[in-house]
Design a protein around this motif. Sequence first.
Motif, PDB file in Angstrom:
ATOM      1  N   PRO A  52       7.791 101.378  -6.862  1.00  0.00           N
ATOM      2  CA  PRO A  52       6.806 102.462  -6.856  1.00  0.00           C
ATOM      3  C   PRO A  52       5.378 101.914  -6.819  1.00  0.00           C
ATOM      4  O   PRO A  52       5.132 100.769  -7.213  1.00  0.00           O
ATOM      5  N   PRO A  53       4.446 102.716  -6.337  1.00  0.00           N
ATOM      6  CA  PRO A  53       3.058 102.276  -6.301  1.00  0.00           C
ATOM      7  C   PRO A  53       2.521 102.051  -7.716  1.00  0.00           C
ATOM      8  O   PRO A  53       3.091 102.538  -8.698  1.00  0.00           O
ATOM      9  N   ILE A  54       1.430 101.336  -7.799  1.00  0.00           N
ATOM     10  CA  ILE A  54       0.865 100.974  -9.102  1.00  0.00           C
ATOM     11  C   ILE A  54       0.397 102.222  -9.848  1.00  0.00           C
ATOM     12  O   ILE A  54      -0.089 103.168  -9.244  1.00  0.00           O
ATOM     13  N   ASN A  55       0.607 102.224 -11.167  1.00  0.00           N
ATOM     14  CA  ASN A  55       0.150 103.345 -11.989  1.00  0.00           C
ATOM     15  C   ASN A  55      -0.608 102.801 -13.196  1.00  0.00           C
ATOM     16  O   ASN A  55      -0.760 101.593 -13.361  1.00  0.00           O
ATOM     17  N   GLU A  56      -1.066 103.708 -14.041  1.00  0.00           N
ATOM     18  CA  GLU A  56      -1.913 103.303 -15.171  1.00  0.00           C
ATOM     19  C   GLU A  56      -1.177 102.423 -16.164  1.00  0.00           C
ATOM     20  O   GLU A  56      -1.761 101.505 -16.744  1.00  0.00           O
ATOM     21  N   ASN A  57       0.116 102.680 -16.370  1.00  0.00           N
ATOM     22  CA  ASN A  57       0.882 101.853 -17.303  1.00  0.00           C
ATOM     23  C   ASN A  57       0.994 100.409 -16.810  1.00  0.00           C
ATOM     24  O   ASN A  57       0.963  99.471 -17.603  1.00  0.00           O
ATOM     25  N   MET A  58       1.124 100.241 -15.514  1.00  0.00           N
ATOM     26  CA  MET A  58       1.185  98.889 -14.957  1.00  0.00           C
ATOM     27  C   MET A  58      -0.145  98.162 -15.154  1.00  0.00           C
ATOM     28  O   MET A  58      -0.173  96.968 -15.433  1.00  0.00           O
ATOM     29  N   ILE A  59      -1.238  98.885 -15.004  1.00  0.00           N
ATOM     30  CA  ILE A  59      -2.558  98.279 -15.197  1.00  0.00           C
ATOM     31  C   ILE A  59      -2.740  97.877 -16.657  1.00  0.00           C
ATOM     32  O   ILE A  59      -3.234  96.784 -16.959  1.00  0.00           O
ATOM     33  N   ARG A  60      -2.311  98.749 -17.575  1.00  0.00           N
ATOM     34  CA  ARG A  60      -2.388  98.403 -19.002  1.00  0.00           C
ATOM     35  C   ARG A  60      -1.583  97.147 -19.298  1.00  0.00           C
ATOM     36  O   ARG A  60      -2.035  96.256 -20.018  1.00  0.00           O
ATOM     37  N   GLN A 103     -12.058 101.225 -17.931  1.00  0.00           N
ATOM     38  CA  GLN A 103     -11.606 100.104 -17.108  1.00  0.00           C
ATOM     39  C   GLN A 103     -10.361 100.479 -16.315  1.00  0.00           C
ATOM     40  O   GLN A 103     -10.238 100.128 -15.131  1.00  0.00           O
ATOM     41  N   ILE A 104      -9.467 101.197 -16.948  1.00  0.00           N
ATOM     42  CA  ILE A 104      -8.239 101.613 -16.251  1.00  0.00           C
ATOM     43  C   ILE A 104      -8.577 102.547 -15.100  1.00  0.00           C
ATOM     44  O   ILE A 104      -8.060 102.399 -13.985  1.00  0.00           O
ATOM     45  N   ARG A 105      -9.470 103.514 -15.337  1.00  0.00           N
ATOM     46  CA  ARG A 105      -9.882 104.428 -14.256  1.00  0.00           C
ATOM     47  C   ARG A 105     -10.583 103.677 -13.137  1.00  0.00           C
ATOM     48  O   ARG A 105     -10.390 103.978 -11.953  1.00  0.00           O
ATOM     49  N   GLN A 106     -11.387 102.660 -13.483  1.00  0.00           N
ATOM     50  CA  GLN A 106     -12.088 101.881 -12.470  1.00  0.00           C
ATOM     51  C   GLN A 106     -11.098 101.121 -11.589  1.00  0.00           C
ATOM     52  O   GLN A 106     -11.226 101.105 -10.364  1.00  0.00           O
ATOM     53  N   VAL A 107     -10.093 100.510 -12.214  1.00  0.00           N
ATOM     54  CA  VAL A 107      -9.085  99.783 -11.437  1.00  0.00           C
ATOM     55  C   VAL A 107      -8.289 100.753 -10.560  1.00  0.00           C
ATOM     56  O   VAL A 107      -8.017 100.456  -9.392  1.00  0.00           O
ATOM     57  N   MET A 108      -7.909 101.908 -11.103  1.00  0.00           N
ATOM     58  CA  MET A 108      -7.168 102.892 -10.311  1.00  0.00           C
ATOM     59  C   MET A 108      -7.986 103.376  -9.124  1.00  0.00           C
ATOM     60  O   MET A 108      -7.456 103.520  -8.018  1.00  0.00           O
ATOM     61  N   ASN A 109      -9.278 103.609  -9.327  1.00  0.00           N
ATOM     62  CA  ASN A 109     -10.134 104.029  -8.216  1.00  0.00           C
ATOM     63  C   ASN A 109     -10.231 102.955  -7.152  1.00  0.00           C
ATOM     64  O   ASN A 109     -10.226 103.245  -5.956  1.00  0.00           O
ATOM     65  N   SER A 110     -10.325 101.688  -7.559  1.00  0.00           N
ATOM     66  CA  SER A 110     -10.413 100.619  -6.563  1.00  0.00           C
ATOM     67  C   SER A 110      -9.108 100.460  -5.798  1.00  0.00           C
ATOM     68  O   SER A 110      -9.109 100.185  -4.601  1.00  0.00           O
ATOM     69  N   VAL A 111      -7.977 100.691  -6.474  1.00  0.00           N
ATOM     70  CA  VAL A 111      -6.681 100.634  -5.776  1.00  0.00           C
ATOM     71  C   VAL A 111      -6.578 101.769  -4.768  1.00  0.00           C
ATOM     72  O   VAL A 111      -6.118 101.583  -3.638  1.00  0.00           O
ATOM     73  N   ARG A 112      -7.009 102.964  -5.167  1.00  0.00           N
ATOM     74  CA  ARG A 112      -6.957 104.117  -4.244  1.00  0.00           C
ATOM     75  C   ARG A 112      -7.853 103.915  -3.030  1.00  0.00           C
ATOM     76  O   ARG A 112      -7.520 104.330  -1.927  1.00  0.00           O
ATOM     77  N   LYS A 113      -9.014 103.284  -3.245  1.00  0.00           N
ATOM     78  CA  LYS A 113      -9.922 103.028  -2.116  1.00  0.00           C
ATOM     79  C   LYS A 113      -9.305 102.074  -1.108  1.00  0.00           C
ATOM     80  O   LYS A 113      -9.502 102.214   0.095  1.00  0.00           O
ATOM     81  N   GLN A 114      -8.559 101.095  -1.604  1.00  0.00           N
ATOM     82  CA  GLN A 114      -7.959 100.106  -0.695  1.00  0.00           C
ATOM     83  C   GLN A 114      -6.820 100.705   0.108  1.00  0.00           C
ATOM     84  O   GLN A 114      -6.499 100.239   1.195  1.00  0.00           O
ATOM     85  N   GLN A 115      -6.186 101.742  -0.422  1.00  0.00           N
ATOM     86  CA  GLN A 115      -5.093 102.381   0.322  1.00  0.00           C
ATOM     87  C   GLN A 115      -5.689 103.273   1.355  1.00  0.00           C
ATOM     88  O   GLN A 115      -5.400 103.524   2.371  1.00  0.00           O
TER      89      GLN A 115
END
Length: 71
Positions: free
Chosen positions: A37-45, A59-71
């Motif tokens: 499955p695609p990356i989620n918040e639990n994986m980032i934690r 920080q978690i929201r920032q990483v999730m936003n950067s992952v979404r931008k790359q997709q």
Amino acid sequence: MELWLACVLMAVFFILGGVAGFFIARLLIKREMKKNPPINENMIRAMFMSMGRKPSEAQIRQVMNSVRKQQ
């Protein structure tokens, strides 16, 4: 076999092959997404914790936003 009939049969087979290829590729992608499955918040934690850091929600929201931008 006449030339026009051969051309029509080739066109039909190409179209049928394209449709079959589409559905097979769709099935394979769905199966792969189920396995990985695609990356989620639990994986980032977990990633932050494995590096020895306790992440904040910002920080978690920032990483999730950067992952979404790359997709």
